[in-house]
Design a protein around this motif. Structure first.
Motif, PDB file in Angstrom:
ATOM      1  N   ILE A  73     -44.186  40.207  59.770  1.00  0.00           N
ATOM      2  CA  ILE A  73     -43.092  41.056  60.247  1.00  0.00           C
ATOM      3  C   ILE A  73     -42.221  41.493  59.065  1.00  0.00           C
ATOM      4  O   ILE A  73     -41.902  42.681  58.914  1.00  0.00           O
ATOM      5  CB  ILE A  73     -42.236  40.306  61.294  1.00  0.00           C
ATOM      6  CG1 ILE A  73     -43.049  40.105  62.558  1.00  0.00           C
ATOM      7  CG2 ILE A  73     -40.947  41.071  61.582  1.00  0.00           C
ATOM      8  CD1 ILE A  73     -42.387  39.170  63.561  1.00  0.00           C
ATOM      9  N   LEU A  74     -41.864  40.540  58.231  1.00  0.00           N
ATOM     10  CA  LEU A  74     -41.008  40.877  57.096  1.00  0.00           C
ATOM     11  C   LEU A  74     -41.712  41.836  56.138  1.00  0.00           C
ATOM     12  O   LEU A  74     -41.105  42.773  55.614  1.00  0.00           O
ATOM     13  CB  LEU A  74     -40.585  39.600  56.356  1.00  0.00           C
ATOM     14  CG  LEU A  74     -39.547  38.722  57.064  1.00  0.00           C
ATOM     15  CD1 LEU A  74     -39.310  37.438  56.276  1.00  0.00           C
ATOM     16  CD2 LEU A  74     -38.235  39.483  57.252  1.00  0.00           C
ATOM     17  N   ASP A 130     -46.585  36.928  62.806  1.00  0.00           N
ATOM     18  CA  ASP A 130     -45.792  35.830  62.260  1.00  0.00           C
ATOM     19  C   ASP A 130     -44.660  36.385  61.414  1.00  0.00           C
ATOM     20  O   ASP A 130     -44.590  37.581  61.151  1.00  0.00           O
ATOM     21  CB  ASP A 130     -46.677  34.882  61.427  1.00  0.00           C
ATOM     22  CG  ASP A 130     -47.431  35.631  60.360  1.00  0.00           C
ATOM     23  OD1 ASP A 130     -46.796  36.382  59.589  1.00  0.00           O
ATOM     24  OD2 ASP A 130     -48.677  35.506  60.290  1.00  0.00           O
ATOM     25  N   ARG A 131     -43.792  35.506  60.996  1.00  0.00           N
ATOM     26  CA  ARG A 131     -42.608  35.912  60.258  1.00  0.00           C
ATOM     27  C   ARG A 131     -42.960  36.704  59.004  1.00  0.00           C
ATOM     28  O   ARG A 131     -42.384  37.766  58.738  1.00  0.00           O
ATOM     29  CB  ARG A 131     -41.804  34.664  59.884  1.00  0.00           C
ATOM     30  CG  ARG A 131     -40.532  34.938  59.130  1.00  0.00           C
ATOM     31  CD  ARG A 131     -39.784  33.632  58.847  1.00  0.00           C
ATOM     32  NE  ARG A 131     -38.471  33.857  58.269  1.00  0.00           N
ATOM     33  CZ  ARG A 131     -38.251  34.015  56.966  1.00  0.00           C
ATOM     34  NH1 ARG A 131     -39.253  33.970  56.112  1.00  0.00           N
ATOM     35  NH2 ARG A 131     -37.020  34.227  56.530  1.00  0.00           N
ATOM     36  N   ALA A 132     -43.916  36.186  58.253  1.00  0.00           N
ATOM     37  CA  ALA A 132     -44.259  36.836  56.985  1.00  0.00           C
ATOM     38  C   ALA A 132     -44.786  38.251  57.210  1.00  0.00           C
ATOM     39  O   ALA A 132     -44.430  39.180  56.473  1.00  0.00           O
ATOM     40  CB  ALA A 132     -45.299  35.996  56.238  1.00  0.00           C
ATOM     41  N   MET A 183     -35.097  38.025  52.062  1.00  0.00           N
ATOM     42  CA  MET A 183     -35.584  37.067  53.071  1.00  0.00           C
ATOM     43  C   MET A 183     -37.006  36.631  52.738  1.00  0.00           C
ATOM     44  O   MET A 183     -37.351  35.451  52.856  1.00  0.00           O
ATOM     45  CB  MET A 183     -35.539  37.692  54.463  1.00  0.00           C
ATOM     46  CG  MET A 183     -34.147  37.777  55.048  1.00  0.00           C
ATOM     47  SD  MET A 183     -34.198  38.368  56.766  1.00  0.00           S
ATOM     48  CE  MET A 183     -33.667  40.045  56.542  1.00  0.00           C
TER      49      MET A 183
END
Lengths: 120, 391
Positions: free
Chosen positions: A18-19, A14-16, A66
């Motif tokens: 990955i970041l 998920d985005r979190a 981000m």
């Protein structure tokens, strides 16, 4: 160091995640460059490393921003990098030796990297 | 070490007559007024002081890492950190910035607060370090700087950045970006003077923190100021050089554009995108070194650089300006390693040829070779052109 085939399994969920993975990699890179600067004996190499590390720092700041939704102080607050030698109160970024850096990168690197000939 | 330099002027004479004249004049003006204008402070930070220190170190390469050189570096860093710290304090609480401050979002205030905290910490750290090295730290106050770039008048061109308008905030953030990028470059530019010293690691730790700041300011501009050029990258990195990298806001007063030109003088190829060939690329056309960040040490004052640009006919990725021979057209030339070694021995022309850079890269070479011999200058008397740039 063998040919490294990085293993990022489970990091693209998920985005979190990955970041956070990106942040960790960038910050570890910064710590590695900052920690290794003193080992460089030739000026051109030091300056090249300097140019790379400040780009890494810019990347890290962007990723952190981000993560934080473009708000707050996470872009430069290095409190969470104390284990990598950072000191938020002194305004000092991470700087770490090879062993510490490798420990951070280790989960992504299946084959064992041999540090025998690398200065601490 | 060979000898102790007797004056900056004589040292700088070995560097670059045009720059010397500019620097010495400005320096004397500062000394006389006892007060640094924002513009001059920017010049000092982005070019003059690193250049002067680089020349000092270059004159006596063997001095690198000696306590005297380290102390000079620390003193310069203290000036820079004070400049930044006083700037952020003024923006956050100073009466002069009360207008533009009303334009600030919570995120912008939070960013400035965090950055100011770091700069304050750096000031404290450097003062302690200077004392530890047996020196006496210089004292600076808000009154030491004129952030309107008015030379102490308080009514310089950046007065336009004080108003309670969105445009003023755009200008202020553009100037802030300049300060931060200058900080990044300055630390990198001085790294060579700390080679092999215990101070180097600390300097590197400050250096990358400054890069984080610079990245955030870019993001604030792109996210919070309508019309910010895309050259100001959301990744926080640098695209192009010169005004292209500065990303001067549309409609910025000429004086502000000049300030940015001074800061980004074109001597620091930092991005991975060429500006030459693009409209207005002459201001920033340059060889790229991929995603590497610039180092200060030889940022050319704007006026001087423009003259050089005219002679060169603008920046070109494939322009090589060479003192003694023309390099044949071809792919990238050998890299830094051998080049810098030769330059260190004073063979500037060979170095310039191998570098395959243009004049501005020749200027940037000084950054790479801060601390090398004074023979590193590779300023050509003419503008010959050949290919072979890029790395």
């Amino acid at each position: 160091v063998p040919d490294i085939q990085p293993d990022f399994s489970g990091r693209f969920t998920d985005r979190a995640t990955i970041l956070e993975t990106a942040r960790m990699l960038e910050d570890t890179g910064i710590a590695a460059y900052n920690g290794a600067g003193r080992l460089l004996k030739r000026l051109p190499n030091l300056l090249t490393a300097g140019k790379i590390v400040s780009m890494e720092a810019r990347h890290s700041a962007a990723v952190r921003d981000m993560i934080a939704g473009n708000a707050g102080d996470l872009f430069a607050n290095v409190t969470n990098l104390a284990a990598l030698g950072a000191n938020e109160a002194l305004g000092l970024d991470a700087a770490a030796g090879a062993a510490t850096v490798l420990a951070m990168a280790d989960p992504f690197i299946p084959p064992q990297v041999n540090l025998t000939n690398v200065p601490a | 070490m060979s000898h102790t330099p007797s004056s900056d002027a004589s040292l700088l004479a070995a560097v670059d007559p045009e720059i010397v004249q500019t620097l010495v004049t400005r320096r004397e003006a500062i000394v006389r007024s006892g007060r640094a204008s924002g513009l001059v402070a920017a010049a000092l930070a982005s070019g003059s002081v690193p250049l002067a220190l680089g020349a000092l170190a270059g004159d006596a390469y063997a001095q690198v890492g000696t306590p005297a050189v380290v102390l000079q570096v620390l003193r310069f860093a203290l000036l820079l950190e004070n400049l930044e710290n006083e700037f952020y304090k003024a923006v956050l609480t100073g009466a002069a910035f009360a207008g533009v401050r009303q334009q600030f979002s919570a995120a912008e205030t939070a960013a400035f607060t965090e950055i100011q905290k770091h700069e304050q910490a750096h000031v404290t750290l450097l003062r302690t370090a200077i004392q530890g090295a047996g020196g006496t730290p210089d004292n600076y106050t808000a009154a030491s700087f004129d952030f309107t770039a008015g030379g102490g008048s308080g009514t310089g061109p950046l007065t336009a950045a004080l108003a309670n308008t969105a445009a003023a905030k755009g200008l202020l953030l553009a100037a802030t970006q300049g300060f931060e990028d200058t900080g990044v470059r300055a630390y990198k530019g001085q790294a060579g003077n700390l080679l092999g010293t215990a101070t180097l690691t600390t300097a590197l730790q400050i250096h990358s923190i400054e890069a984080r700041h610079a990245a955030k300011i870019r993001r604030l501009r792109r996210l919070g100021v309508t019309g910010t050029p895309e050259a100001v990258r959301l990744s926080g990195t640098i695209r192009g050089t010169g005004l292209a990298a500065a990303g001067a806001p549309a409609g910025a007063p000429q004086a502000v554009a000049d300030l940015l030109a001074l800061i980004y003088g074109g001597a620091t190829p930092e991005g991975n995108h060429r500006a030459s060939g693009e409209p207005g690329g002459g201001a920033g056309g340059d060889v790229r070194r991929g995603d590497r960040d610039g180092a200060a040490g030889g940022v050319r004052p704007a006026g001087v650089r423009r003259a050089a640009d005219r002679r060169r006919g603008g920046g070109d990725r494939h322009a090589v300006h060479h003192r003694r021979h023309r390099a044949p057209a071809g792919p990238a030339q050998p890299g830094l390693t051998g080049t810098a070694a030769r330059r260190r021995r004073g063979d500037a022309s060979t170095a310039a040829g191998d570098r395959g850079g243009d004049r501005r890269v020749a200027a940037a070479d000084r950054e790479w070779s801060l601390g090398s011999s004074t023979g590193r200058r590779s300023r050509p008397p003419d503008s010959t052109t050949a290919a072979g740039a890029g790395r």
